[in-house]
Design a protein around this motif. Structure first.
Motif, PDB file in Angstrom:
ATOM      1  N   ARG A  41      10.827 -11.093  20.507  1.00  0.00           N
ATOM      2  CA  ARG A  41      10.350 -11.859  21.639  1.00  0.00           C
ATOM      3  C   ARG A  41       9.134 -11.113  22.280  1.00  0.00           C
ATOM      4  O   ARG A  41       8.013 -11.382  22.659  1.00  0.00           O
ATOM      5  CB  ARG A  41      11.335 -12.543  22.398  1.00  0.00           C
ATOM      6  CG  ARG A  41      12.233 -13.530  21.678  1.00  0.00           C
ATOM      7  CD  ARG A  41      13.359 -14.000  22.638  1.00  0.00           C
ATOM      8  NE  ARG A  41      12.609 -14.878  23.810  1.00  0.00           N
ATOM      9  CZ  ARG A  41      12.947 -14.496  25.067  1.00  0.00           C
ATOM     10  NH1 ARG A  41      13.885 -13.566  25.556  1.00  0.00           N
ATOM     11  NH2 ARG A  41      12.259 -15.225  26.155  1.00  0.00           N
ATOM     12  N   SER A  42       9.613  -9.975  22.631  1.00  0.00           N
ATOM     13  CA  SER A  42       8.787  -9.169  23.677  1.00  0.00           C
ATOM     14  C   SER A  42       7.628  -8.692  22.716  1.00  0.00           C
ATOM     15  O   SER A  42       6.432  -8.599  23.451  1.00  0.00           O
ATOM     16  CB  SER A  42       9.656  -7.747  23.988  1.00  0.00           C
ATOM     17  OG  SER A  42      10.678  -8.252  24.792  1.00  0.00           O
ATOM     18  N   VAL A  86       8.415 -12.987  30.218  1.00  0.00           N
ATOM     19  CA  VAL A  86       8.897 -13.090  28.691  1.00  0.00           C
ATOM     20  C   VAL A  86       9.147 -11.665  28.049  1.00  0.00           C
ATOM     21  O   VAL A  86      10.468 -11.435  27.711  1.00  0.00           O
ATOM     22  CB  VAL A  86       8.156 -13.937  27.952  1.00  0.00           C
ATOM     23  CG1 VAL A  86       8.878 -14.160  26.336  1.00  0.00           C
ATOM     24  CG2 VAL A  86       8.254 -15.466  28.486  1.00  0.00           C
ATOM     25  N   PRO A 138      16.748 -14.578  28.994  1.00  0.00           N
ATOM     26  CA  PRO A 138      16.539 -15.034  27.831  1.00  0.00           C
ATOM     27  C   PRO A 138      16.500 -16.524  27.505  1.00  0.00           C
ATOM     28  O   PRO A 138      15.875 -17.288  26.960  1.00  0.00           O
ATOM     29  CB  PRO A 138      16.913 -14.273  26.777  1.00  0.00           C
ATOM     30  CG  PRO A 138      18.107 -13.668  27.136  1.00  0.00           C
ATOM     31  CD  PRO A 138      17.702 -13.537  28.756  1.00  0.00           C
ATOM     32  N   THR A 181      12.622 -18.574  27.419  1.00  0.00           N
ATOM     33  CA  THR A 181      12.253 -18.689  25.881  1.00  0.00           C
ATOM     34  C   THR A 181      11.372 -20.405  26.158  1.00  0.00           C
ATOM     35  O   THR A 181      10.311 -20.536  25.574  1.00  0.00           O
ATOM     36  CB  THR A 181      13.321 -19.141  25.133  1.00  0.00           C
ATOM     37  OG1 THR A 181      14.466 -20.182  25.636  1.00  0.00           O
ATOM     38  CG2 THR A 181      13.990 -18.205  24.467  1.00  0.00           C
ATOM     39  N   HIS A 237       8.175 -19.249  27.488  1.00  0.00           N
ATOM     40  CA  HIS A 237       7.293 -18.647  26.351  1.00  0.00           C
ATOM     41  C   HIS A 237       6.604 -19.668  25.208  1.00  0.00           C
ATOM     42  O   HIS A 237       5.464 -19.632  25.004  1.00  0.00           O
ATOM     43  CB  HIS A 237       8.295 -17.808  25.377  1.00  0.00           C
ATOM     44  CG  HIS A 237       7.477 -16.832  24.645  1.00  0.00           C
ATOM     45  ND1 HIS A 237       8.209 -15.924  23.578  1.00  0.00           N
ATOM     46  CD2 HIS A 237       6.012 -16.594  24.101  1.00  0.00           C
ATOM     47  CE1 HIS A 237       7.486 -15.241  23.021  1.00  0.00           C
ATOM     48  NE2 HIS A 237       6.182 -15.808  23.439  1.00  0.00           N
ATOM     49  N   THR A 277       8.174 -19.978  18.828  1.00  0.00           N
ATOM     50  CA  THR A 277       8.757 -20.251  20.281  1.00  0.00           C
ATOM     51  C   THR A 277       9.357 -21.336  20.379  1.00  0.00           C
ATOM     52  O   THR A 277      10.421 -21.429  21.228  1.00  0.00           O
ATOM     53  CB  THR A 277       7.823 -20.034  21.133  1.00  0.00           C
ATOM     54  OG1 THR A 277       6.364 -20.859  21.200  1.00  0.00           O
ATOM     55  CG2 THR A 277       7.059 -18.489  21.114  1.00  0.00           C
ATOM     56  N   LEU A 317      12.805 -20.661  18.801  1.00  0.00           N
ATOM     57  CA  LEU A 317      13.438 -19.667  19.727  1.00  0.00           C
ATOM     58  C   LEU A 317      13.971 -20.397  21.004  1.00  0.00           C
ATOM     59  O   LEU A 317      14.951 -19.794  21.684  1.00  0.00           O
ATOM     60  CB  LEU A 317      12.452 -18.704  20.511  1.00  0.00           C
ATOM     61  CG  LEU A 317      12.049 -17.371  19.344  1.00  0.00           C
ATOM     62  CD1 LEU A 317      11.035 -16.630  19.707  1.00  0.00           C
ATOM     63  CD2 LEU A 317      13.127 -16.941  18.703  1.00  0.00           C
ATOM     64  N   CYS A 321      18.018 -19.132  21.549  1.00  0.00           N
ATOM     65  CA  CYS A 321      18.497 -18.560  22.617  1.00  0.00           C
ATOM     66  C   CYS A 321      19.460 -19.321  23.732  1.00  0.00           C
ATOM     67  O   CYS A 321      19.488 -18.822  24.671  1.00  0.00           O
ATOM     68  CB  CYS A 321      17.291 -17.721  23.596  1.00  0.00           C
ATOM     69  SG  CYS A 321      16.531 -16.309  22.533  1.00  0.00           S
ATOM     70  N   CYS A 344      12.511 -11.516  14.665  1.00  0.00           N
ATOM     71  CA  CYS A 344      13.237 -12.607  15.264  1.00  0.00           C
ATOM     72  C   CYS A 344      13.938 -13.144  14.223  1.00  0.00           C
ATOM     73  O   CYS A 344      15.194 -13.364  14.265  1.00  0.00           O
ATOM     74  CB  CYS A 344      12.459 -13.727  16.148  1.00  0.00           C
ATOM     75  SG  CYS A 344      11.706 -12.978  17.678  1.00  0.00           S
TER      76      CYS A 344
END
Length: 318
Positions: A28-29, A92, A98, A102, A105, A130, A133, A137, A287
């Motif tokens: 994610r980062s 993000v 998280p 998300t 993001h 995303t 995600l 998450c 991911c």
């Protein structure tokens, strides 16, 4: 009978799924920082340009485009809106909360992908990944995604109603990213330069999209050697195929997919640039491969003392 075994197997898979993952957090980062680099190094006047003779307008058709931050901001200065999107991406990337960031993001990715006049393939990938995600998450209750998984209340998370949603979201990322690479590999096969092994020779010499930067002359020279041109062209197809197949396998093969993806995209970045696209793809693969990386990393760490005598010895319990 088969249906019962299938349902029981799915239940076990959902229950054992690690809803908290440092590897997924790292992915994610990486994605967020790659997207942020576009806003840091590209002014709004270059992101919003006339296309096909039309005025420089942001499409705001409902329901998808209308929720873009650039549409909701109305007549606000686009450079200022870009700074807000940049701030969202940096939050993000920090890894804080998280479970909730998300959503930020996905909103930032949607705003860039739907509003920028000249989006690249990375923007489209980021929108889809995303979205999944947000689901993946949903059961991650850590304060930071860099924290060790399985903190207080970790045992209760497997029985949470969010657990199945997180499992489905991670599978969505995994299947989507594998499809992207497999589709890319298969799409190259009917194209003559790729089939005959000369594609990288021509790519390195394209006027507007060829080799650039410090290594431009090196790549043009190297791809002028027939064997290197063949290996780099067919090697790209092979690498994309392996990434797709390994992402759908278990354990360490997912980690291998992440290594291949990183190597492939770093080479592409060094040759022709497209930094943001390359690292969005690397982040997406991290991911998708997170479960395998999380499982394999401790085993790799435990092997270090045996392979490297100078490494610190593993601590023995008790």
């Amino acid at each position: 009978m088969f249906a019962q075994r299938l349902i029981a197997g799915l239940e076990r898979s959902v229950r054992r799924f690690p809803a908290e993952s440092r590897a997924l957090g790292a992915g994610r980062s990486v994605m967020a920082l790659a997207q942020a680099s576009v806003l840091v190094f590209t002014p709004a006047s270059h992101l919003f340009v006339p296309v096909g003779g039309a005025e420089t307008e942001v499409g705001c058709a409902p329901p998808v485009q209308a929720v873009s931050l650039y549409c909701l901001a109305g007549s606000a200065d686009r450079q200022s809106v870009g700074l807000v999107v940049l701030a969202m991406l940096l939050v993000v990337a920090s890894g804080i909360l998280p479970r909730f960031t998300t959503v930020l993001h996905f909103w930032a990715s949607l705003s860039l992908g739907q509003s920028v006049s000249l989006p690249d393939g990375g923007d489209a990938v980021a929108q889809v990944v995303t979205f999944f995600l947000v689901l993946a998450c949903a059961n991650d209750r850590r304060t930071w995604h860099w924290q060790r998984p399985g903190g207080a209340g970790g045992g209760d998370r497997a029985g949470s109603p969010w657990q199945g949603l997180a499992w489905a979201g991670w599978w969505g990322v995994r299947i989507q990213v594998a499809y992207i690479y497999l589709n890319s590999a298969l799409a190259k096969l009917p194209v003559d330069p790729w089939a005959e092994g000369s594609a990288t020779y021509y790519v390195a010499r394209m006027e507007n999209f060829g080799a650039a930067g410090l290594f431009a002359d090196l790549f043009r020279w190297a791809t002028g050697i027939t064997l290197i041109a063949l290996l780099s062209t067919w090697g790209t197809i092979l690498a994309e195929t392996l990434i797709a197949l390994f992402l759908l396998r278990r354990g360490s093969r997912q980690a291998v997919a992440a290594v291949i993806s990183a190597a492939l995209h770093v080479l592409i970045v060094l040759q022709i640039g497209i930094l943001s696209f390359g690292f969005i793809m690397v982040g997406a693969v991290l991911c998708a491969a997170s479960r395998g990386i999380d499982a394999y990393a401790p085993r790799l760490r435990d092997r270090l003392p045996r392979r490297f005598p100078g490494a610190p010895a593993a601590r023995v319990p008790g």
